[in-house]
Design a protein around this motif. Sequence first.
Motif, PDB file in Angstrom:
ATOM      1  N   SER A   1       0.841  -1.191   0.000  1.00 43.83           N
ATOM      2  CA  SER A   1       0.000   0.000   0.000  1.00 43.83           C
ATOM      3  C   SER A   1       0.874   1.238   0.000  1.00 43.83           C
ATOM      4  CB  SER A   1      -0.905   0.001   1.229  1.00 43.83           C
ATOM      5  OG  SER A   1      -0.115   0.084   2.398  1.00 43.83           O
TER       6      SER A   1
ATOM      7  N   SER B   1      -8.704  -4.094  12.681  1.00 42.60           N
ATOM      8  CA  SER B   1      -9.643  -3.148  12.072  1.00 42.60           C
ATOM      9  C   SER B   1      -8.990  -2.432  10.890  1.00 42.60           C
ATOM     10  CB  SER B   1     -10.107  -2.138  13.123  1.00 42.60           C
ATOM     11  OG  SER B   1     -10.934  -1.177  12.548  1.00 42.60           O
ATOM     12  N   PHE B   2      -7.757  -2.011  11.063  1.00 40.54           N
ATOM     13  CA  PHE B   2      -6.985  -1.322  10.025  1.00 40.54           C
ATOM     14  C   PHE B   2      -6.834  -2.202   8.782  1.00 40.54           C
ATOM     15  CE2 PHE B   2      -2.392  -0.281   8.773  1.00 40.54           C
ATOM     16  CZ  PHE B   2      -2.692   0.883   8.087  1.00 40.54           C
ATOM     17  N   THR B   3      -6.374  -3.413   8.960  1.00 43.45           N
ATOM     18  CA  THR B   3      -6.145  -4.292   7.803  1.00 43.45           C
ATOM     19  C   THR B   3      -7.458  -4.742   7.167  1.00 43.45           C
ATOM     20  OG1 THR B   3      -5.882  -6.219   9.264  1.00 43.45           O
ATOM     21  CG2 THR B   3      -3.863  -5.055   8.588  1.00 43.45           C
ATOM     22  N   ARG B   4      -8.492  -4.920   7.979  1.00 41.44           N
ATOM     23  CA  ARG B   4      -9.804  -5.296   7.439  1.00 41.44           C
ATOM     24  C   ARG B   4     -10.328  -4.198   6.506  1.00 41.44           C
ATOM     25  NH1 ARG B   4     -11.906  -6.845  11.820  1.00 41.44           N
ATOM     26  NH2 ARG B   4     -12.722  -4.836  12.488  1.00 41.44           N
ATOM     27  N   MET B   5     -10.170  -2.944   6.909  1.00 42.36           N
ATOM     28  CA  MET B   5     -10.636  -1.829   6.080  1.00 42.36           C
ATOM     29  C   MET B   5      -9.829  -1.718   4.784  1.00 42.36           C
ATOM     30  SD  MET B   5     -13.303  -0.759   7.455  1.00 42.36           S
ATOM     31  CE  MET B   5     -13.610   0.675   6.463  1.00 42.36           C
ATOM     32  N   ILE B   6      -8.536  -1.985   4.848  1.00 40.65           N
ATOM     33  CA  ILE B   6      -7.728  -1.956   3.621  1.00 40.65           C
ATOM     34  C   ILE B   6      -8.223  -3.029   2.662  1.00 40.65           C
ATOM     35  CG2 ILE B   6      -5.427  -2.289   2.628  1.00 40.65           C
ATOM     36  CD1 ILE B   6      -4.319  -1.207   5.340  1.00 40.65           C
TER      37      ILE B   6
ATOM     38  N   GLY C   1      -7.340   2.328   4.805  1.00 46.11           N
ATOM     39  CA  GLY C   1      -7.396   2.101   6.242  1.00 46.11           C
ATOM     40  C   GLY C   1      -6.692   3.217   6.983  1.00 46.11           C
ATOM     41  N   ARG C   2      -7.135   3.475   8.216  1.00 47.04           N
ATOM     42  CA  ARG C   2      -6.529   4.504   9.073  1.00 47.04           C
ATOM     43  C   ARG C   2      -6.199   3.882  10.422  1.00 47.04           C
ATOM     44  NH1 ARG C   2      -7.785   9.436   6.731  1.00 47.04           N
ATOM     45  NH2 ARG C   2      -9.547   9.322   5.320  1.00 47.04           N
ATOM     46  N   ILE C   3      -5.078   4.324  10.975  1.00 48.49           N
ATOM     47  CA  ILE C   3      -4.665   3.823  12.286  1.00 48.49           C
ATOM     48  C   ILE C   3      -3.801   4.873  12.971  1.00 48.49           C
ATOM     49  CG2 ILE C   3      -2.568   2.687  11.422  1.00 48.49           C
ATOM     50  CD1 ILE C   3      -3.225   0.355  13.409  1.00 48.49           C
TER      51      ILE C   3
ATOM     52  N   LYS D   1     -12.174  -1.899   1.691  1.00 50.97           N
ATOM     53  CA  LYS D   1     -12.429  -0.612   1.043  1.00 50.97           C
ATOM     54  C   LYS D   1     -11.222  -0.051   0.294  1.00 50.97           C
ATOM     55  CE  LYS D   1     -16.275   0.330   3.731  1.00 50.97           C
ATOM     56  NZ  LYS D   1     -17.573   0.564   3.223  1.00 50.97           N
TER      57      LYS D   1
END
Length: 159
Positions: free
Chosen positions: A85, A118-123, A129-131, A126
């Motif tokens: 990414s 949560s970060f990797t799931r969103m990447i 991801g943000r962290i 969608k």
Amino acid sequence: MNPPISGGAVTPATLQTYLHQHIPLSQAMQVTVVEASLQQVVLSAPLAPNINHRETVFGGSASAVAILAAWSMLHLGLTAEGLGSRLVIQRNTMDYLAPIGGTFTAVALAPARPAWESFTRMIRRKGLGRITQAAALHYQGQVAGSLAGEFVAFGPGYA
């Protein structure tokens, strides 16, 4: 997009070479990688190329090394999960707790498991991801500064 580090286990030398090639400021600041693992990243920098008019570390240099440590921690984790990414810092706060008069380190610990998942799931879902990732500056056995950085990862194909 900078290519992720590849080729198996990351060593301090591998990460240092990557940083110096892709983030030239790290080389100018003489940043060295002391430790590079999925548990923590430890960077070190000397006073001389980072000095200010008070013969202590310039605040911008201290902040830059802390950001590099936090970024590196996240980059290693994303690479290990095969999530190439574009990882960038969106904003940060830096607290300067004590003057730094010599070689110092920046330590970034792995994010807490729930935040990371949560970060990797969103990447994956969608493409974005943000962290928040922390790093601490250490000098002579004391914490001399702390960073809280908000990072954004744009997955492949994110417009």
